[in-house]
Design a protein around this motif. Structure first.
Motif, PDB file in Angstrom:
ATOM      1  N   ALA A 294      -5.172   4.363   1.746  1.00  0.00           N
ATOM      2  CA  ALA A 294      -4.202   4.030   1.172  1.00  0.00           C
ATOM      3  C   ALA A 294      -4.282   3.369  -0.438  1.00  0.00           C
ATOM      4  O   ALA A 294      -5.521   3.082  -0.542  1.00  0.00           O
TER       5      ALA A 294
ATOM      6  N   SER B 206       3.643   9.286   1.558  1.00  0.00           N
ATOM      7  CA  SER B 206       4.659   8.026   1.900  1.00  0.00           C
ATOM      8  C   SER B 206       5.499   7.294   0.793  1.00  0.00           C
ATOM      9  O   SER B 206       4.448   6.892  -0.212  1.00  0.00           O
ATOM     10  N   GLU B 207       5.655   6.601   1.281  1.00  0.00           N
ATOM     11  CA  GLU B 207       6.855   5.401  -0.111  1.00  0.00           C
ATOM     12  C   GLU B 207       5.465   4.298   0.223  1.00  0.00           C
ATOM     13  O   GLU B 207       4.842   3.728   1.377  1.00  0.00           O
ATOM     14  N   ARG B 208       5.501   3.670  -0.447  1.00  0.00           N
ATOM     15  CA  ARG B 208       4.139   1.950  -0.955  1.00  0.00           C
ATOM     16  C   ARG B 208       5.182   1.407   0.437  1.00  0.00           C
ATOM     17  O   ARG B 208       6.729   0.831   0.030  1.00  0.00           O
ATOM     18  N   GLU B 209       4.870   0.494   0.681  1.00  0.00           N
ATOM     19  CA  GLU B 209       5.015  -0.444   2.089  1.00  0.00           C
ATOM     20  C   GLU B 209       4.009  -1.958   1.621  1.00  0.00           C
ATOM     21  O   GLU B 209       3.867  -2.144   1.502  1.00  0.00           O
TER      22      GLU B 209
ATOM     23  N   ARG C 168       0.604  -0.983   0.184  1.00  0.00           N
ATOM     24  CA  ARG C 168       0.165   0.357   0.203  1.00  0.00           C
ATOM     25  C   ARG C 168       0.365   0.749   0.256  1.00  0.00           C
ATOM     26  O   ARG C 168       1.540   1.583   0.376  1.00  0.00           O
ATOM     27  N   GLN C 169       0.363   2.447  -0.391  1.00  0.00           N
ATOM     28  CA  GLN C 169       0.986   3.807  -0.521  1.00  0.00           C
ATOM     29  C   GLN C 169       0.158   4.849  -0.561  1.00  0.00           C
ATOM     30  O   GLN C 169      -1.173   4.975  -0.495  1.00  0.00           O
TER      31      GLN C 169
END
Length: 125
Positions: free
Chosen positions: A92, A43-46, A38-39
């Motif tokens: 996200a 924020s960065e994708r995690e 998810r992003q």
């Protein structure tokens, strides 16, 4: 051409549930570990959750443990992410991804071979 298409996102209130699906086409993904990422805005994708291609092993990021459940139906070529007790911080774009694995028990979170285009999940407080 192999494709992953996510569905099931939407706008919900905190505490609600959603089930995300990832329809796979163009090839069989039975030998592929699957994962959801998810992003959030800014924020960065995690990595969120991953499942081995035999479906016996799963792993979750700490923030979703006990609330999200990842499963897969290899007959339908589809993994599912059941999300319960949603929180605003879960908001996200959620992406489905797949990576080939020679090990049926392995979960992969890097080097994914295929990605979907994402589905938006918005959780209001």
């Amino acid at each position: 051409q192999a494709q992953l298409v996510e569905s099931g996102g939407g706008l919900v209130q905190a505490g609600d549930s959603l089930r995300l699906s990832c329809a796979a086409s163009g090839r069989t993904f039975n030998n592929y570990a699957m994962a959801w990422f998810r992003q959030a805005p800014g924020s960065e994708r995690e990595f969120v959750a991953g499942i081995s291609w035999n479906g016996l092993n799963t792993v979750y990021v700490d923030s979703v443990k006990g609330r999200f459940t990842l499963s897969r139906d290899n007959a339908k070529n589809t993994p599912y992410l059941q999300m319960n007790s949603l929180k605003p911080e879960d908001t996200a774009v959620y992406y489905c991804a797949a990576a080939y694995s020679s090990n049926r028990y392995m979960i992969l979170r890097n080097g994914m071979d295929y990605w979907g285009k994402g589905t938006l999940v918005t959780v209001s407080s």
